[in-house]
Design a protein around this motif. Structure first.
Motif, PDB file in Angstrom:
ATOM      1  N   ASN A   1       0.583  -1.816   0.257  1.00 44.70           N
ATOM      2  CA  ASN A   1      -0.625  -0.207  -0.063  1.00 44.70           C
ATOM      3  C   ASN A   1       0.950   0.853  -0.190  1.00 44.70           C
ATOM      4  N   PRO A   2       0.033   2.347  -0.293  1.00 43.61           N
ATOM      5  CA  PRO A   2       1.043   3.213  -0.573  1.00 43.61           C
ATOM      6  C   PRO A   2       1.449   3.817   0.817  1.00 43.61           C
ATOM      7  N   GLN A   3       1.106   4.211   2.015  1.00 38.79           N
ATOM      8  CA  GLN A   3       1.666   3.986   3.542  1.00 38.79           C
ATOM      9  C   GLN A   3       2.713   3.440   3.963  1.00 38.79           C
ATOM     10  N   ASP A   4       2.682   2.257   3.824  1.00 45.75           N
ATOM     11  CA  ASP A   4       4.681   1.480   4.184  1.00 45.75           C
ATOM     12  C   ASP A   4       5.341   1.557   2.570  1.00 45.75           C
TER      13      ASP A   4
ATOM     14  N   ALA B   1       5.839   4.583   1.427  1.00 40.53           N
ATOM     15  CA  ALA B   1       6.197   6.397   2.234  1.00 40.53           C
ATOM     16  C   ALA B   1       7.370   5.830   3.090  1.00 40.53           C
ATOM     17  N   ALA B   2       7.316   4.791   4.039  1.00 40.81           N
ATOM     18  CA  ALA B   2       7.327   4.351   5.224  1.00 40.81           C
ATOM     19  C   ALA B   2       9.147   3.458   4.868  1.00 40.81           C
TER      20      ALA B   2
END
Length: 320
Positions: free
Chosen positions: A292-295, A297-298
């Motif tokens: 997903n985009p959140q992971d 970015a992380a």
């Protein structure tokens, strides 16, 4: 008091020596300007896991269609290479074709012709050869255009050393015949050892994860479902062997022989002390598989190269 001070000093010295020895054991390759330059180009890209596949669009993983879609949208790709029974290179993830083709063939025990008769995930796509996939990413070597990079995972499936060496040799021969940008990774440290001996200029990576946690979770699941276990003495021996194997693989002690340039680690396991140590010692981080985009970015905030699937981000990420 003096004796206590001496004992404390000795303990500290032993601990320090142990830390130094551990660092030397798992340390990656360092200070190679050619590798660093290649990596500088590779790390600017995001990599589609097994190509940019999408079941809803009828595009199976590790298919020519998935690789073309990734190329057309500007992504690098991660892909898997096996050696067939007749010495050919096939691109498929699993060692058994049941999940992707609905018929059970063991890749390493099948000929390429056997495999080519199978359809991928109910589509007209077939299991591609390595050459077919490389042709998707071929660039014009006469101009200055940099081809989209590939992360090539070499799948040995526990083969004996002669087969591992043959697989490595043929994989590199195929790559040499195409104008492509690439690095090579494997869960099997023997692949990296072969590359270190025979193709030291190739950027090489060790795949790993927290095997200890994975085995514990699997054991707990087996206990909940009431699966029958072996006799106690055999179970104890098997558990001890598994624990030793898991600890060695998690901590990547084979780095002492393989000296990887990067470590491709399971994203969810990245807090594992072994990975943090190897990263601190200079291993370039790659994270799999970002969902997903959140992971995403992380992973990139932490300096990692991302191997993603299940969504379509922007194609490149310029990292500082």
């Amino acid at each position: 008091m003096r004796r206590a001070t001496i004992a404390l000093a000795r303990t500290a010295a032993v601990a320090c020596a142990g830390a130094v020895a551990t660092a030397a054991l798992v340390s990656p390759r360092k200070n190679d300007s050619y590798v660093d330059a290649r990596w500088g180009k590779i790390r600017q890209h995001r990599f589609a896991h097994r190509g940019l596949h999408d079941r809803d669009l009828g595009i199976p993983e590790n298919s020519v269609a998935a690789f073309r879609r990734a190329r057309d949208l500007g992504f690098g790709v991660e892909l898997d290479v096996h050696l067939t029974a007749d010495g050919q290179l096939a691109v498929i993830h699993d060692a058994n074709t049941r999940r992707m083709c609905g018929r059970a063939f063991t890749v390493e025990k099948s000929t390429l012709q056997d495999l080519r008769e199978l359809c991928l995930d109910g589509t007209d796509e077939r299991i591609p050869t390595f050459d077919e996939v490389l042709s998707v990413f071929d660039a014009d070597c006469a101009d200055d255009a940099e081809p989209l990079p590939l992360i090539v995972e070499v799948k040995t499936e526990g083969a004996a050393w002669p087969r591992v060496a043959e697989l490595c040799h043929k994989t590199m021969d195929a790559l040499d015949c195409h104008c492509v940008s690439y690095c090579v990774e494997s869960f099997d440290p023997r692949v990296l050892v072969w590359l270190r001996r025979h193709r030291p200029e190739v950027v090489r990576g060790q795949l790993s994860k927290d095997y200890v946690a994975a085995t514990s979770a699997k054991s707990a699941a087996s206990a909940r479902t009431g699966e029958k276990s072996a006799p106690a003495h055999r179970q104890a021996l098997a558990s001890a062997c598994t624990a030793a194997r898991d600890a060695a693989a998690t901590s990547m002690v084979a780095n002492s022989l393989a000296r990887p340039d990067f470590v491709a680690y399971k994203f969810a396991d990245r807090a594992t002390p072994a990975f943090r140590l190897v990263q601190a010692l200079g291993a370039k981080p790659v994270f799999w598989t970002i969902k997903n985009p959140q992971d995403l970015a992380a992973a990139e905030t932490e300096g990692g190269v991302a191997i993603f699937e299940g969504f379509v981000p922007d194609s490149t990420h310029a990292q500082v």
